[in-house]
Enzyme design. Structure first.
Site, mmCIF file in Angstrom:
data_model
loop_
_atom_site.group_PDB
_atom_site.id
_atom_site.type_symbol
_atom_site.label_atom_id
_atom_site.label_comp_id
_atom_site.label_asym_id
_atom_site.label_seq_id
_atom_site.Cartn_x
_atom_site.Cartn_y
_atom_site.Cartn_z
ATOM 1 N N THR A 190 0.846 -1.205 0.000
ATOM 2 C CA THR A 190 0.000 0.000 0.000
ATOM 3 C C THR A 190 0.878 1.250 0.000
ATOM 4 O O THR A 190 1.948 1.249 0.602
ATOM 5 C CB THR A 190 -0.880 -0.014 1.273
ATOM 6 O OG1 THR A 190 -1.694 -1.181 1.229
ATOM 7 C CG2 THR A 190 -1.767 1.217 1.369
ATOM 8 N N SER A 195 2.132 5.152 -2.126
ATOM 9 C CA SER A 195 2.396 5.721 -3.450
ATOM 10 C C SER A 195 3.432 4.906 -4.226
ATOM 11 O O SER A 195 3.353 4.803 -5.454
ATOM 12 C CB SER A 195 2.838 7.172 -3.324
ATOM 13 O OG SER A 195 3.899 7.298 -2.414
ATOM 14 N N THR A 196 4.391 4.304 -3.533
ATOM 15 C CA THR A 196 5.403 3.494 -4.229
ATOM 16 C C THR A 196 4.769 2.181 -4.699
ATOM 17 O O THR A 196 4.966 1.757 -5.848
ATOM 18 C CB THR A 196 6.617 3.224 -3.317
ATOM 19 O OG1 THR A 196 6.917 4.410 -2.575
ATOM 20 C CG2 THR A 196 7.837 2.809 -4.121
ATOM 21 N N ALA A 254 7.981 1.420 2.376
ATOM 22 C CA ALA A 254 8.245 1.569 3.808
ATOM 23 C C ALA A 254 8.415 3.051 4.100
ATOM 24 O O ALA A 254 8.684 3.851 3.191
ATOM 25 C CB ALA A 254 9.502 0.806 4.207
ATOM 26 N N LYS A 257 6.682 0.876 9.063
ATOM 27 C CA LYS A 257 5.634 0.954 8.064
ATOM 28 C C LYS A 257 4.337 1.402 8.732
ATOM 29 O O LYS A 257 4.240 1.369 9.945
ATOM 30 C CB LYS A 257 5.418 -0.419 7.405
ATOM 31 C CG LYS A 257 6.618 -0.851 6.560
ATOM 32 C CD LYS A 257 6.389 -2.158 5.819
ATOM 33 C CE LYS A 257 5.083 -2.266 5.127
ATOM 34 N NZ LYS A 257 4.769 -1.145 4.219
ATOM 35 N N GLY A 258 3.379 1.801 7.911
ATOM 36 C CA GLY A 258 2.088 2.167 8.476
ATOM 37 C C GLY A 258 1.737 3.632 8.303
ATOM 38 O O GLY A 258 0.705 4.087 8.806
ATOM 39 N N GLY A 259 2.584 4.351 7.565
ATOM 40 C CA GLY A 259 2.261 5.747 7.267
ATOM 41 C C GLY A 259 0.907 5.868 6.581
ATOM 42 O O GLY A 259 0.197 6.859 6.737
ATOM 43 N N GLY A 260 0.541 4.831 5.854
ATOM 44 C CA GLY A 260 -0.759 4.820 5.166
ATOM 45 C C GLY A 260 -1.820 4.053 5.941
ATOM 46 O O GLY A 260 -2.879 3.735 5.402
ATOM 47 N N GLU A 313 -0.639 -5.331 6.104
ATOM 48 C CA GLU A 313 0.690 -5.466 5.492
ATOM 49 C C GLU A 313 1.498 -6.546 6.218
ATOM 50 O O GLU A 313 2.201 -7.347 5.593
ATOM 51 C CB GLU A 313 1.437 -4.125 5.547
ATOM 52 C CG GLU A 313 0.845 -3.100 4.601
ATOM 53 C CD GLU A 313 1.401 -1.705 4.737
ATOM 54 O OE1 GLU A 313 1.197 -0.908 3.827
ATOM 55 O OE2 GLU A 313 2.039 -1.397 5.763
#
Ligand code: 5RP
Length: 218
Positions: free
Chosen positions: A28, A30-31, A83, A94-97, A103
């Protein structure tokens, strides 16, 4: 190159790790979204995907790429995801989104985790990026007090509800010297669903987008 161009370059470079007739775990952000664009070009060569968020599921389906429920597959050949930070041991934040729990589940069933990042995400010590923790809503204040005792400053991510119906606390001001130990400690607090530290099971390969090209870290 802009940061988004670097993200696009690594997203597309992950294609070479996709085997024909395999199931692919999809992350998940933008990358990962650039990776989905790339995956769409070989969609007829794979069996299907398992997705780590509703957002990625929607994008995969918009390309006509099959998305399976996680319970329908025993294992995945690869999981490709971004990441927020990655260190030289390939441990990550991770988990900014806000997709950290799914994940972690999808990465757990994958034989290989390919992390795709631009060079700004590579750090010596994890913790400058606030560490996301997914929490059952009724435990929010208790978990925040426990995180404070561990030396961090938890901030409630206002207005965000995860795909699992939970909330996120972002823990600021941590210098994560022992990532595995901290992952275990935070995961053992009652009410914590998942911490966004991927240390006990990190990435197997990191593809890092740099101005000079894509670098591979193992
Ligand atoms: C989402 C994530 C993402 O992988 C992480 O936030 C990186 O995102 P981006 O590729 O947009 O920089 O962990 O929960």
């Amino acid at each position: 190159m802009t940061q988004d161009e670097l993200k696009k370059a690594v997203g597309w470079s992950a294609l070479k790790f996709i085997k024909p007739d395999s199931y692919v775990g999809v992350g998940t952000g933008s990358t990962a979204s650039h990776f989905i664009d790339a995956l769409a070009t070989i969609k007829d060569q794979i069996k299907g995907t398992v997705s780590s968020s509703e957002a990625s599921t929607q994008k995969l389906k918009s390309y006509g790429i099959p998305v399976l429920d996680c319970n329908q597959v025993d294992s995945l050949d690869v999981y490709v995801d971004g990441a927020d930070e990655i260190n030289h041991h390939l441990q990550m934040i991770k988990g900014g989104g806000a997709a950290l729990t799914r994940e972690k589940i999808v990465s757990a069933i994958a034989k290989q985790f390919i992390c795709i990042v631009d060079e700004s995400k590579v750090v010596d010590v994890l913790g400058s990026f606030p560490l996301p923790v997914e929490v059952i809503p009724m435990a929010r204040s208790y978990v925040a007090r426990e995180l404070f005792k561990l030396g961090g400053k938890p901030i409630y991510r206002q207005g965000v509800v995860t795909d699992n119906g939970n909330v996120i606390l972002d823990v600021h001001d941590l210098i994560i010297a022992k990532p595995m130990e901290l992952e275990n400690k935070i995961n053992s607090i009652a009410g914590v669903v998942t911490v966004g530290l991927f240390a006990n099971k990190g990435a197997d390969i990191a593809l890092v987008g740099c101005s000079t090209g894509v670098k591979e870290l193992r």
